[in-house]
Write a protein that holds these residues in place. Structure first.
Motif, mmCIF file in Angstrom:
data_model
loop_
_atom_site.group_PDB
_atom_site.id
_atom_site.type_symbol
_atom_site.label_atom_id
_atom_site.label_comp_id
_atom_site.label_asym_id
_atom_site.label_seq_id
_atom_site.Cartn_x
_atom_site.Cartn_y
_atom_site.Cartn_z
ATOM 1 N N ILE A 60 0.829 -1.209 0.000
ATOM 2 C CA ILE A 60 0.000 0.000 0.000
ATOM 3 C C ILE A 60 0.859 1.253 0.000
ATOM 4 O O ILE A 60 0.572 2.230 -0.706
ATOM 5 C CB ILE A 60 -0.941 -0.011 1.223
ATOM 6 C CG1 ILE A 60 -2.101 -0.969 0.969
ATOM 7 C CG2 ILE A 60 -1.477 1.374 1.530
ATOM 8 C CD1 ILE A 60 -3.042 -0.537 -0.143
ATOM 9 N N LEU A 61 1.921 1.269 0.801
ATOM 10 C CA LEU A 61 2.790 2.449 0.864
ATOM 11 C C LEU A 61 3.479 2.708 -0.479
ATOM 12 O O LEU A 61 3.797 3.844 -0.812
ATOM 13 C CB LEU A 61 3.835 2.280 1.966
ATOM 14 C CG LEU A 61 3.291 2.324 3.397
ATOM 15 C CD1 LEU A 61 4.404 2.068 4.394
ATOM 16 C CD2 LEU A 61 2.630 3.659 3.698
ATOM 17 N N LYS A 62 3.672 1.654 -1.241
ATOM 18 C CA LYS A 62 4.310 1.819 -2.552
ATOM 19 C C LYS A 62 3.326 2.305 -3.616
ATOM 20 O O LYS A 62 3.740 2.957 -4.581
ATOM 21 C CB LYS A 62 4.911 0.490 -3.012
ATOM 22 C CG LYS A 62 6.170 0.080 -2.274
ATOM 23 C CD LYS A 62 6.694 -1.252 -2.805
ATOM 24 C CE LYS A 62 8.004 -1.648 -2.137
ATOM 25 N NZ LYS A 62 8.514 -2.949 -2.646
ATOM 26 N N GLY B 261 -0.941 3.645 7.433
ATOM 27 C CA GLY B 261 -0.086 2.510 7.086
ATOM 28 C C GLY B 261 1.335 2.700 7.577
ATOM 29 O O GLY B 261 1.965 1.769 8.091
ATOM 30 N N ALA B 262 1.846 3.924 7.448
ATOM 31 C CA ALA B 262 3.197 4.221 7.924
ATOM 32 C C ALA B 262 3.280 4.056 9.441
ATOM 33 O O ALA B 262 4.248 3.482 9.969
ATOM 34 C CB ALA B 262 3.593 5.637 7.515
ATOM 35 N N GLN B 263 2.271 4.561 10.135
ATOM 36 C CA GLN B 263 2.273 4.430 11.594
ATOM 37 C C GLN B 263 2.280 2.962 12.012
ATOM 38 O O GLN B 263 3.014 2.566 12.925
ATOM 39 C CB GLN B 263 1.043 5.138 12.173
ATOM 40 C CG GLN B 263 1.051 6.652 12.031
ATOM 41 C CD GLN B 263 -0.219 7.274 12.591
ATOM 42 O OE1 GLN B 263 -0.742 6.824 13.606
ATOM 43 N NE2 GLN B 263 -0.716 8.291 11.927
ATOM 44 N N LEU B 264 1.449 2.153 11.354
ATOM 45 C CA LEU B 264 1.357 0.748 11.731
ATOM 46 C C LEU B 264 2.628 -0.007 11.368
ATOM 47 O O LEU B 264 3.074 -0.886 12.115
ATOM 48 C CB LEU B 264 0.143 0.110 11.056
ATOM 49 C CG LEU B 264 -0.174 -1.331 11.473
ATOM 50 C CD1 LEU B 264 -0.365 -1.439 12.987
ATOM 51 C CD2 LEU B 264 -1.413 -1.841 10.751
ATOM 52 N N LEU C 31 9.410 3.513 3.661
ATOM 53 C CA LEU C 31 9.065 4.643 4.527
ATOM 54 C C LEU C 31 9.859 5.892 4.159
ATOM 55 O O LEU C 31 9.325 7.012 4.165
ATOM 56 C CB LEU C 31 9.302 4.270 5.991
ATOM 57 C CG LEU C 31 8.290 3.288 6.598
ATOM 58 C CD1 LEU C 31 8.786 2.778 7.946
ATOM 59 C CD2 LEU C 31 6.917 3.942 6.754
ATOM 60 N N LEU C 32 11.123 5.721 3.838
ATOM 61 C CA LEU C 32 11.932 6.871 3.427
ATOM 62 C C LEU C 32 11.436 7.446 2.108
ATOM 63 O O LEU C 32 11.481 8.672 1.892
ATOM 64 C CB LEU C 32 13.407 6.466 3.314
ATOM 65 C CG LEU C 32 14.126 6.234 4.650
ATOM 66 C CD1 LEU C 32 15.531 5.700 4.415
ATOM 67 C CD2 LEU C 32 14.179 7.536 5.466
ATOM 68 N N ASP C 33 10.946 6.590 1.214
ATOM 69 C CA ASP C 33 10.360 7.089 -0.034
ATOM 70 C C ASP C 33 9.161 7.991 0.256
ATOM 71 O O ASP C 33 8.997 9.040 -0.379
ATOM 72 C CB ASP C 33 9.924 5.920 -0.923
ATOM 73 C CG ASP C 33 11.102 5.207 -1.576
ATOM 74 O OD1 ASP C 33 12.212 5.793 -1.592
ATOM 75 O OD2 ASP C 33 10.920 4.065 -2.048
ATOM 76 N N VAL C 34 8.335 7.564 1.211
ATOM 77 C CA VAL C 34 7.176 8.390 1.598
ATOM 78 C C VAL C 34 7.652 9.699 2.221
ATOM 79 O O VAL C 34 7.125 10.778 1.933
ATOM 80 C CB VAL C 34 6.270 7.623 2.588
ATOM 81 C CG1 VAL C 34 5.171 8.537 3.136
ATOM 82 C CG2 VAL C 34 5.661 6.398 1.916
ATOM 83 N N ALA C 35 8.671 9.608 3.072
ATOM 84 C CA ALA C 35 9.176 10.795 3.763
ATOM 85 C C ALA C 35 9.802 11.798 2.805
ATOM 86 O O ALA C 35 9.666 13.020 2.981
ATOM 87 C CB ALA C 35 10.193 10.372 4.821
ATOM 88 N N GLU C 36 10.473 11.316 1.788
ATOM 89 C CA GLU C 36 11.176 12.199 0.856
ATOM 90 C C GLU C 36 10.275 12.769 -0.238
ATOM 91 O O GLU C 36 10.633 13.753 -0.895
ATOM 92 C CB GLU C 36 12.327 11.439 0.190
ATOM 93 C CG GLU C 36 13.453 11.086 1.158
ATOM 94 C CD GLU C 36 14.555 10.302 0.493
ATOM 95 O OE1 GLU C 36 15.721 10.739 0.556
ATOM 96 O OE2 GLU C 36 14.254 9.241 -0.098
ATOM 97 N N ASN C 37 9.105 12.180 -0.416
ATOM 98 C CA ASN C 37 8.195 12.610 -1.477
ATOM 99 C C ASN C 37 7.502 13.908 -1.078
ATOM 100 O O ASN C 37 6.595 13.913 -0.249
ATOM 101 C CB ASN C 37 7.163 11.520 -1.761
ATOM 102 C CG ASN C 37 6.294 11.830 -2.960
ATOM 103 O OD1 ASN C 37 6.282 12.959 -3.465
ATOM 104 N ND2 ASN C 37 5.575 10.826 -3.431
ATOM 105 N N THR C 38 7.901 15.009 -1.667
ATOM 106 C CA THR C 38 7.354 16.323 -1.303
ATOM 107 C C THR C 38 5.918 16.511 -1.774
ATOM 108 O O THR C 38 5.269 17.497 -1.400
ATOM 109 C CB THR C 38 8.234 17.442 -1.880
ATOM 110 O OG1 THR C 38 8.333 17.268 -3.299
ATOM 111 C CG2 THR C 38 9.622 17.419 -1.255
#
Length: 352
Positions: free
Chosen positions: A247-249, A260-263, A278-285
């Protein structure tokens, strides 16, 4: 930052308690009161019938009297006296709650007929009706399934959004005991309602068989972390983690990605794949700041579980150069927790 998030989560969780739970919080004066209402009190009454026949007795003593009478219920007149308490509109609701649960115990011992409980199915008080339905659920479908017409009434009440949440939650627990494919599908469809009460969602987690993966996959993104974690373990940790990573992808829904990230931070094992996604989500502005912050905090949780905490160039880059100040602060906070010695060195350098 982490503490603020925890506080916000707790506030949200507290605000979503059902009406019944709020009423319970006001009504239960002590731990012993709670034990009484659950029919778990160890206090015995020597003259239970005398207590029940006295309207001046406190509800606690009247409830304990009912519990004491259970042992004497081989006498049909005693069983009938307990049934009368459950039906008595002039009796305290708390005493009637105990009486309904006592009838459940007597039914298990075949000391009262099925009708003793079933005739209360339309009891107007919501808390009592929910207690009755959950008592029937504990007895199994052979004790309450009176045929297609009766079952149709229950299913209609379950699907009717006007039915009070506490009753719908109890109906979930009851109907789930059928292990019927059609009924189970109806239960799962409740999760598609725009606003479904926490009590119902919790009942679904507790009641459905572990094989009902569709329901548990939906509940992985529940607003409440407790329900998300319960759903993950019912689904199976390995399968839940695979689902979260996928899902995160792929998801563009901010709420889904955030939860999803929290879980994943809560349940993950700290694998390279988990941290990378998770880093991909964090870096995606393009992601919302709160979503990126959840991913950063989750990365911190996963790193903390590792014996040797590695350097994270991605977190360092975010903490030094991200365009969003709140995201920079989140990354900086995580870095300071993971590598406190570096920040101590920085502080020493500034003082000198």
């Amino acid at each position: 930052m982490t503490q603020n998030r925890a506080n916000k989560h707790q506030t949200r969780q507290n605000s979503q308690n059902s009406a019944w739970n709020r009423q319970a919080a006001r009504s239960y004066a002590s731990e012993e009161d709670m034990l009484i209402l659950l029919n778990l009190s160890q206090v015995q009454i020597e003259n239970p019938l005398e207590i029940l026949n006295s309207r001046n007795a406190q509800w606690q003593d009247r409830a304990r009297a009912i519990q004491s009478l259970i042992k004497l219920a081989d006498d049909p007149t005693i069983a009938k006296r307990i049934e009368n308490c459950a039906q008595d509109n002039n009796e305290s609701e708390r005493v009637r709650t105990v009486a309904i649960r006592a009838l459940g115990e007597l039914r298990k011992a075949n000391q009262v007929p099925k009708a003793a409980l079933l005739r209360l199915i339309n009891i107007p008080e919501l808390g009592l009706r929910a207690t009755l339905i959950e008592t029937l659920a504990s007895l199994g479908p052979d004790e309450w399934n009176e045929g297609e017409r009766f079952l149709a009434r229950l299913r209609k009440a379950l699907l009717d959004t006007r039915t009070p949440s506490i009753v719908r939650a109890a109906l979930v627990r009851l109907l789930a005991t059928l292990k019927d494919t059609v009924v189970t599908t109806e239960i799962v469809t409740l999760l598609d309602e725009a606003e479904i009460d926490r009590t119902i969602r919790a009942a679904i987690v507790d009641s459905l068989a572990a094989s009902e993966t569709v329901a548990f996959e939906k509940l992985l993104y529940d607003p409440e972390q407790e329900i998300r974690v319960s759903a993950a373990y019912r689904l199976g940790r390995t399968r839940a983690l695979e689902r979260l990573i996928r899902i995160l992808k792929t998801s563009n829904e901010s709420v889904i990605v955030d939860r999803g990230a929290q879980l994943l931070g809560e349940l993950g094992e700290g694998t390279a794949e988990e941290i990378d996604v998770l880093l991909d989500v964090a870096e995606n502005t393009h992601n919302q700041a709160l979503v990126r912050m959840s991913a950063i905090l989750a990365v911190g949780q996963l790193y903390e579980r590792q014996a040797d905490i590695p350097e994270s160039a991605a977190l360092l880059k975010i903490s030094h150069g991200d365009s969003d100040v709140s995201v920079r602060i989140a990354a900086d906070t995580v870095m300071s927790i993971l590598h406190p010695e570096r920040f101590e060195d920085d502080a020493d350098g500034e003082v000198s």
